[in-house]
Design an enzyme around this catalytic site. Structure first.
Site, PDB file in Angstrom:
ATOM      1  N   ASP A 172      33.578   5.904 -35.864  1.00  0.00           N
ATOM      2  CA  ASP A 172      34.087   7.438 -34.684  1.00  0.00           C
ATOM      3  C   ASP A 172      35.317   8.164 -35.613  1.00  0.00           C
ATOM      4  O   ASP A 172      36.120   7.768 -35.083  1.00  0.00           O
ATOM      5  CB  ASP A 172      34.018   7.348 -33.723  1.00  0.00           C
ATOM      6  N   ILE A 173      35.801   8.864 -36.460  1.00  0.00           N
ATOM      7  CA  ILE A 173      36.544   9.565 -36.891  1.00  0.00           C
ATOM      8  C   ILE A 173      37.187  10.085 -35.663  1.00  0.00           C
ATOM      9  O   ILE A 173      38.640  10.482 -35.886  1.00  0.00           O
ATOM     10  CB  ILE A 173      36.349  11.170 -37.068  1.00  0.00           C
ATOM     11  N   ASN A 207      34.244  24.699 -39.433  1.00  0.00           N
ATOM     12  CA  ASN A 207      33.601  26.251 -39.966  1.00  0.00           C
ATOM     13  C   ASN A 207      35.055  27.166 -40.238  1.00  0.00           C
ATOM     14  O   ASN A 207      35.813  27.100 -39.726  1.00  0.00           O
ATOM     15  CB  ASN A 207      32.247  26.545 -38.755  1.00  0.00           C
ATOM     16  N   VAL A 258      30.572  17.301 -36.723  1.00  0.00           N
ATOM     17  CA  VAL A 258      32.411  16.479 -36.975  1.00  0.00           C
ATOM     18  C   VAL A 258      32.878  17.525 -36.359  1.00  0.00           C
ATOM     19  O   VAL A 258      33.779  17.351 -35.320  1.00  0.00           O
ATOM     20  CB  VAL A 258      32.153  16.378 -37.976  1.00  0.00           C
ATOM     21  N   ASP A 259      33.139  18.721 -36.700  1.00  0.00           N
ATOM     22  CA  ASP A 259      34.015  19.495 -35.538  1.00  0.00           C
ATOM     23  C   ASP A 259      33.444  19.550 -33.835  1.00  0.00           C
ATOM     24  O   ASP A 259      34.578  19.470 -33.640  1.00  0.00           O
ATOM     25  CB  ASP A 259      33.201  21.292 -36.153  1.00  0.00           C
ATOM     26  N   SER A 290      31.218  18.672 -45.547  1.00  0.00           N
ATOM     27  CA  SER A 290      29.901  19.198 -46.321  1.00  0.00           C
ATOM     28  C   SER A 290      28.786  18.945 -46.398  1.00  0.00           C
ATOM     29  O   SER A 290      27.810  18.794 -47.007  1.00  0.00           O
ATOM     30  CB  SER A 290      29.739  19.948 -48.016  1.00  0.00           C
ATOM     31  N   GLY A 308      26.559  17.287 -44.236  1.00  0.00           N
ATOM     32  CA  GLY A 308      26.533  17.442 -42.622  1.00  0.00           C
ATOM     33  C   GLY A 308      24.823  18.531 -42.425  1.00  0.00           C
ATOM     34  O   GLY A 308      24.819  18.724 -43.946  1.00  0.00           O
ATOM     35  N   VAL A 309      25.231  19.515 -41.792  1.00  0.00           N
ATOM     36  CA  VAL A 309      25.004  20.761 -42.415  1.00  0.00           C
ATOM     37  C   VAL A 309      24.579  22.007 -43.329  1.00  0.00           C
ATOM     38  O   VAL A 309      23.738  22.748 -43.490  1.00  0.00           O
ATOM     39  CB  VAL A 309      24.035  21.558 -41.066  1.00  0.00           C
ATOM     40  N   TYR A 310      25.736  21.112 -43.868  1.00  0.00           N
ATOM     41  CA  TYR A 310      26.190  22.813 -45.213  1.00  0.00           C
ATOM     42  C   TYR A 310      25.423  21.814 -46.063  1.00  0.00           C
ATOM     43  O   TYR A 310      25.040  22.061 -47.559  1.00  0.00           O
ATOM     44  CB  TYR A 310      27.665  22.121 -45.140  1.00  0.00           C
TER      45      TYR A 310
END
Length: 170
Positions: free
Chosen positions: A9-10, A23, A32-33, A121, A123-125
């Site tokens: 976990d970052i 984003n 992560v964001d 990038s 994940g959802v990217y």
């Protein structure tokens, strides 16, 4: 420079700087964001709002990086960077490499010696994790930086294995 990959976990990393796969709004989101904003608390959001009110009224450009406080995180700073959305028809590897290089440049400006990166990038990217791992590891290794330790902190075992393979290869 020591470069390692681990599953974890970052938001729990005890390093000088944690890199946020942000984003462009800098105001939080998913993945992560969202985790960094939730765990780090209001101080991070307030600092990001100040950045938007000042130097980045239109948001942070893809490939750029900027630092804020880490709020309640165990790190000292958060370095926000905006990765590219993957496109099979367009090579965006330079933008992804820029995220890593610019994050290290910002880390140097802060005096950070240890930095934790997520898989930017992926994940959802939609960036393929194996391709992203190669770009990330090569960029970090090639960087002229005073950072002594780079830790890639990955959400799942498969991604950790891909980063480990790139670290071993490079």
């Amino acid at each position: 420079m020591q470069v390692v990959a681990e599953r974890g976990d970052i938001t729990e990393q005890h390093v000088d700087a944690v890199v946020n796969a942000a984003n462009s709004t800098l105001l939080g989101g998913g993945g992560v964001d969202g985790a960094i904003h939730r765990r780090g608390g209001r101080e991070i959001l307030d600092a990001c709002r100040q950045l938007r009110a000042g130097d980045y009224p239109d948001g942070l450009p893809v490939g750029a990086a900027v630092a804020t406080t880490a709020g309640q995180l165990p790190a000292r700073w958060v370095i926000h960077t905006v990765g590219p959305v993957y496109s099979p028809g367009e090579d965006r590897s330079n933008s992804l490499a820029s995220c890593h290089g610019e994050a290290l440049r910002v880390a140097d400006s802060l005096g950070a010696r240890s930095v934790a990166f997520p898989a930017i990038s992926t994940g959802v990217y939609g960036y393929p994790a194996g391709e992203a791992a190669g770009i990330a590891v090569r960029t970090v290794r090639a960087a002229e930086t005073a950072v002594e330790t780079v830790r890639f902190v990955l959400f799942d075992e498969r991604t950790r294995e891909l980063f480990d393979a790139e670290i071993e290869r490079d």
